[in-house]
Enzyme design. Structure first.
Site, PDB file in Angstrom:
ATOM      1  N   LYS A 117       0.845  -1.206   0.000  1.00 44.25           N
ATOM      2  CA  LYS A 117       0.000   0.000   0.000  1.00 44.25           C
ATOM      3  C   LYS A 117       0.874   1.248   0.000  1.00 44.25           C
ATOM      4  CE  LYS A 117      -1.979   2.602   3.105  1.00 44.25           C
ATOM      5  NZ  LYS A 117      -1.943   3.930   2.455  1.00 44.25           N
ATOM      6  N   GLU A 125      10.898   0.824   9.556  1.00 44.65           N
ATOM      7  CA  GLU A 125      11.796   1.959   9.316  1.00 44.65           C
ATOM      8  C   GLU A 125      11.000   3.198   9.691  1.00 44.65           C
ATOM      9  OE1 GLU A 125      13.225   4.923   8.297  1.00 44.65           O
ATOM     10  OE2 GLU A 125      13.198   4.461   6.152  1.00 44.65           O
ATOM     11  N   CYS A 146      13.475  10.856   6.631  1.00 41.94           N
ATOM     12  CA  CYS A 146      13.582  10.296   7.983  1.00 41.94           C
ATOM     13  C   CYS A 146      14.992  10.422   8.536  1.00 41.94           C
ATOM     14  CB  CYS A 146      13.124   8.845   7.990  1.00 41.94           C
ATOM     15  SG  CYS A 146      13.834   7.896   6.643  1.00 41.94           S
TER      16      CYS A 146
HETATM   17  P1  NAI Z   1       1.983   7.587   8.731  1.00 38.54           P
HETATM   18  O1  NAI Z   1       2.897   6.720   9.505  1.00 38.54           O
HETATM   19  O2  NAI Z   1       0.598   7.805   9.219  1.00 38.54           O
HETATM   20  O3  NAI Z   1       1.856   7.013   7.240  1.00 38.54           O
HETATM   21  C1  NAI Z   1       2.723   6.085   6.640  1.00 38.54           C
HETATM   22  C2  NAI Z   1       1.926   5.014   5.927  1.00 38.54           C
HETATM   23  O4  NAI Z   1       1.210   4.237   6.901  1.00 38.54           O
HETATM   24  C3  NAI Z   1       0.867   5.538   4.966  1.00 38.54           C
HETATM   25  O5  NAI Z   1       0.804   4.682   3.845  1.00 38.54           O
HETATM   26  C4  NAI Z   1      -0.420   5.421   5.793  1.00 38.54           C
HETATM   27  O6  NAI Z   1      -1.580   5.303   5.007  1.00 38.54           O
HETATM   28  C5  NAI Z   1      -0.161   4.148   6.560  1.00 38.54           C
HETATM   29  N1  NAI Z   1      -0.936   3.986   7.796  1.00 38.54           N
HETATM   30  C6  NAI Z   1      -1.495   4.948   8.575  1.00 38.54           C
HETATM   31  N2  NAI Z   1      -2.096   4.393   9.642  1.00 38.54           N
HETATM   32  C7  NAI Z   1      -1.914   3.056   9.550  1.00 38.54           C
HETATM   33  C8  NAI Z   1      -2.283   1.944  10.370  1.00 38.54           C
HETATM   34  N3  NAI Z   1      -2.957   2.108  11.494  1.00 38.54           N
HETATM   35  N4  NAI Z   1      -1.902   0.710   9.985  1.00 38.54           N
HETATM   36  C9  NAI Z   1      -1.197   0.522   8.855  1.00 38.54           C
HETATM   37  N5  NAI Z   1      -0.829   1.526   8.041  1.00 38.54           N
HETATM   38  C10 NAI Z   1      -1.177   2.790   8.381  1.00 38.54           C
HETATM   39  O7  NAI Z   1       2.720   8.978   8.527  1.00 38.54           O
HETATM   40  P2  NAI Z   1       2.033  10.425   8.275  1.00 38.54           P
HETATM   41  O8  NAI Z   1       0.834  10.650   9.108  1.00 38.54           O
HETATM   42  O9  NAI Z   1       1.874  10.563   6.820  1.00 38.54           O
HETATM   43  O10 NAI Z   1       3.193  11.369   8.799  1.00 38.54           O
HETATM   44  C11 NAI Z   1       3.253  11.707  10.171  1.00 38.54           C
HETATM   45  C12 NAI Z   1       4.664  11.915  10.624  1.00 38.54           C
HETATM   46  O11 NAI Z   1       5.366  10.692  10.505  1.00 38.54           O
HETATM   47  C13 NAI Z   1       5.478  12.894   9.810  1.00 38.54           C
HETATM   48  O12 NAI Z   1       5.307  14.180  10.253  1.00 38.54           O
HETATM   49  C14 NAI Z   1       6.863  12.388  10.045  1.00 38.54           C
HETATM   50  O13 NAI Z   1       7.375  12.923  11.223  1.00 38.54           O
HETATM   51  C15 NAI Z   1       6.700  10.911  10.192  1.00 38.54           C
HETATM   52  N6  NAI Z   1       7.016  10.171   8.954  1.00 38.54           N
HETATM   53  C16 NAI Z   1       8.158   9.450   8.911  1.00 38.54           C
HETATM   54  C17 NAI Z   1       8.497   8.776   7.763  1.00 38.54           C
HETATM   55  C18 NAI Z   1       9.752   7.998   7.650  1.00 38.54           C
HETATM   56  O14 NAI Z   1      10.212   7.764   6.546  1.00 38.54           O
HETATM   57  N7  NAI Z   1      10.332   7.547   8.719  1.00 38.54           N
HETATM   58  C19 NAI Z   1       7.672   8.842   6.563  1.00 38.54           C
HETATM   59  C20 NAI Z   1       6.436   9.582   6.733  1.00 38.54           C
HETATM   60  C21 NAI Z   1       6.159  10.222   7.890  1.00 38.54           C
END
Ligand code: NAI
Ligand code: MG
Length: 499
Positions: free
Chosen positions: A204, A278, A312
């Site tokens: 996804k 990650e 990240c």
């Molecule tokens: P998120 O962690 O909510 O989203 C990442 C992925 O997880 C998306 O595909 C989302 O649809 C999916 N997701 C959301 N809830 C889920 C659940 N309960 N179970 C399974 N999958 C789920 O990240 P978001 O809200 O876009 O960003 C929030 C913060 O996270 C950012 O401000 C940043 O600090 C951090 N972040 C870190 C990343 C990294 O590469 N380490 C990447 C994106 C965000």
């Protein structure tokens, strides 16, 4: 070369583009013109075909640079996720899991080459959907994604060398969920090693950036990849939870926020599923007084402003040696004044659009907390486009370890600057975080680099450079930055069973 000018028309006689930093610097506009070949509506990719979602529902993917709708994306529900996993399991049992590695390699090579053939088109689609500057998607995201397919194609017929002395076997079907900061590249990081090892995939993408994933599905079709080997389901967190909570997958690989990573880990506790996570980061970029300062300033800028800080492993904390702190701050301010913020489709743009309104809100809120807690803010004077999501490159000096901007992941173009006096203090401050994904060290002394890289609790330590990636090099974190590695031999180990 930029020209020092006050004129209001460009050399070609056209009206001057909106000047981004005062009236000092002017380039002719250089908009990218390649056709991204977008469809108006994207269905799910299940069992080798595009299929309508069972719910009949679609959501909009917008261009964050101008808030205009780019395409409609299918909303997958639990039944769609079931269908995707059933297709993946069938493909694993009947074709992919049984295929010799040398045959799987041919498909991976084909995917890599087809992606190279359509590189410019993919770069434009990535920039339109996610907001990152075209020079990044063109020169980094797309070529690196192709490189990951090439690299793992090379492994597919040599898997006996992944763990010498052991036999390796695929895990079966794996579920993968990825974020929006490097949509196509994270997809390549996830599916290339899984496929090389003989696994089948349900993935996804993030809700704001599904387009290049679905464009890659076209490439998978053109490459003749057997149906069901890779399936893409699109949607929001609920769809993600259906992917990670499904009984079929033997492993879940997640990249995203630490918060969601924890939710997934809790939901999988007690199952025998493998996991790799990650998650976030709060990297220290550490500059000693003997470092080549101009080079370090470029590295600091690249470390935090690359991709608007949506990284990240971004070097979001600068730890600077006290004797050179003032000098480095002055150089950084000068450098920020000539960074170009604006239309991501312009080849001259350094900082494009913030990925979404929510992310812009999060960054704005954390920056306000920095001001409130007493850190000193610097932002270059610049005009931001009136439509779309933009944030000025931001420096905070006088930051202390207790400030939220020193502890929390901002995931935006915001650098928090702290100082140190001794090597020990630098190590202690760098490690004083819940995260441990990456770090940078700038010094002329080789012995100090070696000492720092053993003492820093970070998965990656760059020395006299920052944000450099290669498919051969494993990437992953310590502590709340997650576990497991992606890339290199170590990354493959996370997609196999050893006997
Ligand atoms: P998120 O962690 O909510 O989203 C990442 C992925 O997880 C998306 O595909 C989302 O649809 C999916 N997701 C959301 N809830 C889920 C659940 N309960 N179970 C399974 N999958 C789920 O990240 P978001 O809200 O876009 O960003 C929030 C913060 O996270 C950012 O401000 C940043 O600090 C951090 N972040 C870190 C990343 C990294 O590469 N380490 C990447 C994106 C965000
Ligand atoms: Mg979008």
């Amino acid at each position: 070369m930029p020209t020092l000018t006050e004129k209001k028309t460009t050399r070609s006689g056209r009206p001057a583009p909106e000047l981004i930093f005062g009236d000092l610097w002017e380039y002719d506009p250089a908009p990218e013109t390649a056709d991204p070949k977008l469809k108006a509506r994207y269905d799910l990719f299940i069992n080798g075909a595009f299929v309508a979602p069972k719910s009949g529902k679609y959501f909009d993917s917008i261009n964050p640079a101008n808030e205009q709708k780019l395409a409609e994306i299918a909303l997958a529900n639990k039944d769609d996720v079931d269908a995707a996993y059933a297709a993946a399991q069938r493909a694993f049992d009947t074709t992919w899991g049984k295929m010799p590695g040398r045959e799987r390699a041919k498909y991976l090579y084909r995917i890599a080459r087809l992606l190279q053939d359509r590189a410019r088109e993919f770069a434009v689609a990535e920039t339109l959907d996610g907001g990152k500057p075209i020079k990044e998607s063109r020169d980094f995201d797309v070529p690196m994604a192709a490189a990951h397919f090439f690299y793992h194609a090379g492994w597919a017929d040599k898997l006996e060398y992944v763990a010498p002395g052991h036999k390796v076997a695929p895990l079966g079907v794996v579920g993968q969920v990825i974020p929006w900061n490097f949509p196509l590249l994270m997809l390549a990081w996830k599916i290339a090693p899984a496929l090389a090892m003989g696994n089948c995939v349900v993935l996804k993408p993030a809700e704001t950036t599904s387009v290049t994933c679905l464009k890659l599905a076209e490439i998978l079709q053109d490459a003749g990849l057997p149906p069901g080997v890779v399936n893409f389901v699109t949607g929001f967190g609920e769809t993600g939870a259906a992917v990670t909570g499904h009984p079929t997958p033997a492993k879940i690989a997640f990249t995203g926020s630490t918060e969601v990573g924890k939710i997934i880990m809790r939901s999988l506790a007690g199952t025998d599923k493998k996991m790799t996570m990650e998650l976030g980061g709060k990297a220290a970029n550490i500059v000693f007084d003997d470092a080549p300062l101009d080079q370090a300033v470029e590295g600091i800028v690249n470390g935090i402003f690359f991709n608007q800080g949506h990284v990240c492993c971004a070097g979001s904390r600068l730890l600077v040696h006290e004797p050179v702190a003032d000098k480095v701050l002055a150089k950084l301010k000068n450098r920020l004044k000539v960074l170009r913020v604006g239309d991501p489709m312009d080849k001259n743009t350094d900082l494009g659009a913030i990925n979404s309104r929510e992310q812009l809100k999060r960054i704005t809120e954390l920056v306000a907390s920095g001001v409130k807690e007493g850190a000193e803010l610097y932002q270059p004077p610049c005009k931001l486009p009136t439509k779309g999501f933009y944030f000025r490159p931001t420096l905070f000096s006088g930051v202390s370890m207790s400030h939220r901007i020193a502890r929390e992941e901002i995931f935006g173009p915001v650098l928090s600057i702290l100082t140190f006096r001794t090597v020990e203090e630098a190590v202690e401050k760098a490690n004083n975080t819940a995260y441990g994904l990456s770090a940078g060290v700038w010094t002329d002394k080789g012995s100090r680099i070696l000492k720092m890289s053993t003492e820093l609790k970070a998965g990656v330590v760059w020395a006299n450079t920052y944000n450099k990636f290669d498919p051969t090099s494993p990437f992953g974190g310590y502590k709340e930055s997650g576990f497991g590695r992606e890339g290199g031999r170590q990354g493959l180990l996370d997609y196999c069973q050893l006997t």
